[in-house]
Design a protein around this motif. Structure first.
Motif, short mmCIF file in Angstrom:
data_model
loop_
_atom_site.label_atom_id
_atom_site.label_comp_id
_atom_site.label_asym_id
_atom_site.label_seq_id
_atom_site.Cartn_x
_atom_site.Cartn_y
_atom_site.Cartn_z
N TRP A 18 25.08 57.17 -41.07
CA TRP A 18 25.91 56.56 -40.03
C TRP A 18 26.74 57.66 -39.34
O TRP A 18 26.95 57.62 -38.14
N TYR A 19 27.19 58.63 -40.12
CA TYR A 19 27.94 59.76 -39.56
C TYR A 19 27.02 60.84 -39.01
O TYR A 19 27.38 61.52 -38.04
N MET A 20 25.86 61.02 -39.64
CA MET A 20 24.97 62.14 -39.31
C MET A 20 23.54 61.64 -39.18
O MET A 20 22.75 61.73 -40.14
N PRO A 21 23.15 61.08 -38.04
CA PRO A 21 21.80 60.55 -37.90
C PRO A 21 20.71 61.61 -38.03
O PRO A 21 19.55 61.27 -38.29
N ASP A 22 21.07 62.89 -37.87
CA ASP A 22 20.10 63.98 -38.01
C ASP A 22 20.18 64.63 -39.39
O ASP A 22 19.76 65.78 -39.57
N ARG A 23 20.70 63.90 -40.37
CA ARG A 23 20.91 64.45 -41.71
C ARG A 23 19.61 64.98 -42.33
O ARG A 23 19.60 66.04 -42.97
N GLU A 24 18.51 64.26 -42.16
CA GLU A 24 17.25 64.70 -42.77
C GLU A 24 16.74 65.98 -42.12
O GLU A 24 16.07 66.78 -42.79
N ASP A 25 17.07 66.20 -40.85
CA ASP A 25 16.63 67.44 -40.20
C ASP A 25 17.22 68.66 -40.90
O ASP A 25 16.54 69.65 -41.13
N ARG A 26 18.51 68.57 -41.24
CA ARG A 26 19.14 69.73 -41.88
C ARG A 26 18.56 69.96 -43.27
O ARG A 26 18.39 71.11 -43.69
N PHE A 27 18.25 68.88 -43.99
CA PHE A 27 17.63 69.05 -45.31
C PHE A 27 16.25 69.70 -45.18
O PHE A 27 15.88 70.56 -45.98
N ALA A 70 25.85 70.65 -48.74
CA ALA A 70 25.84 69.94 -47.46
C ALA A 70 26.99 68.96 -47.39
O ALA A 70 27.23 68.18 -48.34
N THR A 71 27.69 69.00 -46.29
CA THR A 71 28.74 68.02 -45.95
C THR A 71 29.75 67.89 -47.08
O THR A 71 30.11 66.78 -47.48
N ALA A 72 30.22 69.01 -47.58
CA ALA A 72 31.13 68.98 -48.72
C ALA A 72 32.26 69.99 -48.62
O ALA A 72 33.40 69.67 -48.94
N LEU A 73 31.97 71.20 -48.18
CA LEU A 73 32.98 72.26 -48.26
C LEU A 73 34.07 72.13 -47.20
O LEU A 73 35.08 72.83 -47.29
N HIS A 74 33.89 71.22 -46.23
CA HIS A 74 34.99 70.96 -45.29
C HIS A 74 36.17 70.28 -45.99
O HIS A 74 37.24 70.15 -45.40
N GLY A 94 28.92 55.39 -33.51
CA GLY A 94 29.32 54.83 -34.79
C GLY A 94 29.76 53.39 -34.68
O GLY A 94 29.45 52.56 -35.54
N GLU A 95 30.48 53.07 -33.61
CA GLU A 95 30.92 51.68 -33.41
C GLU A 95 29.73 50.75 -33.20
O GLU A 95 29.72 49.63 -33.70
N ARG A 96 28.71 51.24 -32.50
CA ARG A 96 27.49 50.43 -32.35
C ARG A 96 26.84 50.21 -33.71
O ARG A 96 26.36 49.11 -34.01
N GLY A 97 26.80 51.26 -34.53
CA GLY A 97 26.21 51.13 -35.85
C GLY A 97 26.93 50.10 -36.71
O GLY A 97 26.31 49.31 -37.42
N LEU A 98 28.25 50.10 -36.66
CA LEU A 98 29.02 49.12 -37.43
C LEU A 98 28.72 47.71 -36.96
O LEU A 98 28.60 46.78 -37.78
N ARG A 99 28.60 47.53 -35.66
CA ARG A 99 28.26 46.20 -35.14
C ARG A 99 26.89 45.75 -35.61
O ARG A 99 26.63 44.55 -35.77
N ASP A 100 26.01 46.73 -35.86
CA ASP A 100 24.65 46.41 -36.33
C ASP A 100 24.58 46.29 -37.85
O ASP A 100 23.49 46.12 -38.41
N GLY A 101 25.72 46.43 -38.54
CA GLY A 101 25.75 46.21 -39.97
C GLY A 101 25.83 47.43 -40.85
O GLY A 101 25.74 47.32 -42.08
N ALA A 102 25.99 48.62 -40.27
CA ALA A 102 26.10 49.84 -41.08
C ALA A 102 27.42 49.84 -41.86
O ALA A 102 28.40 49.21 -41.45
N LEU A 103 27.40 50.51 -43.00
CA LEU A 103 28.61 50.69 -43.80
C LEU A 103 29.24 52.03 -43.46
O LEU A 103 28.54 53.04 -43.37
#
Length: 255
Positions: A25-34, A124-128, A178-187
């Motif tokens: 929901w925060y990073m739709p391209d998450r799999e690309d970085r992996f 990934a997405t941790a050291l910040h 992100g707001e669209r995603g929440l309306r569509d049921g994302a957590l």
């Protein structure tokens, strides 16, 4: 966490899937970085690497590492008791995976690891979550764990403060998406943790997790150039981005 009847009956795959969807929901391209991260692992250290999954959480990197490279081994290290509970359930019985509970701000955390060196250290997405002073110290310790020709990769929020208009437009677009995603049921983050707090297995470790971290750590998001400079200062021979999105960067450093 000791095996019990209740943990044996928990659907750890469902918790992993739920965590992945919340993160996406925060990073739709998450799999690309992996994918790029594992491409670079293969390019530098082959397909049977010894990997340190730093701030491993539920083991997202480890799961993708082992799916792509069945001969790899992984040590996951984290302090979060709830996410480690999910990781332990997910990888129970897999002798390729070792999970270690440790605080990366503790200078002695490497002593808890089962190996002195790792071909690749990945995060990934941790050291910040860390401010720049403890992050610089951490980079020094990571450099000591990586042998010559080994690699360190950090995929995270890295903000360039010299481009304020670009940054503002990206943030606004991300917020709208992100707001669209929440309306569509994302957590979102808060809702996911509310679910974990109600789960009979995760409730206690979730409560401990919030005792440790609070709602969110007061970290920083320096630029990719800052990360590359510090990594070179700490002993890496080369460091630069190998993937980026408008808000995130995958930075690769080679010893």
């Amino acid at each position: 966490m000791a095996d019990t009847d209740i943990t044996a009956g928990t659907d750890w795959g469902a918790w992993q899937e739920s965590w992945d969807r919340q993160q996406e929901w925060y990073m739709p391209d998450r799999e690309d970085r992996f994918r790029i991260m594992l491409d670079m692992v293969e390019a530098f250290v082959g397909d049977t690497p010894r990997v340190l999954d730093l701030a491993c959480g539920t083991g997202s990197i480890t799961a993708r590492l082992l799916a792509r490279f069945p001969g790899a081994t992984s040590t996951g290290v984290d302090l979060d008791p709830a996410l480690l509970t999910i990781a332990r359930g997910t990888f129970r019985g897999d002798d390729r995976v070792t999970l270690v509970e440790a605080d990366l701000k503790d200078p002695d955390w490497p002593a808890r690891l089962p190996h002195d060196t790792y071909d690749a250290v990945l995060t990934a997405t941790a050291l910040h979550w860390l401010r720049t002073d403890p992050l610089q110290a951490l980079y020094g310790r990571i450099a000591e764990l990586v042998p010559p020709d080994g690699v360190f990769m950090n995929a995270d929020h890295m903000i360039d403060d010299t481009t304020p208009r670009i940054n503002a437009a990206e943030r606004a677009h991300r917020r709208e998406r992100g707001e669209r995603g929440l309306r569509d049921g994302a957590l979102d983050w808060a809702e996911w943790w509310q679910l974990a707090a109600k789960d009979p297995v995760l409730a206690a470790p979730t409560a401990r997790r919030f005792e440790i971290y609070g709602e969110h750590a007061d970290g920083e998001t320096p630029s990719a150039a800052w990360h590359a400079r510090v990594l070179r200062e700490k002993g890496f021979a080369e460091a630069r981005p190998v993937w980026c999105s408008p808000s995130d960067t995958l930075l690769l450093a080679v010893r």
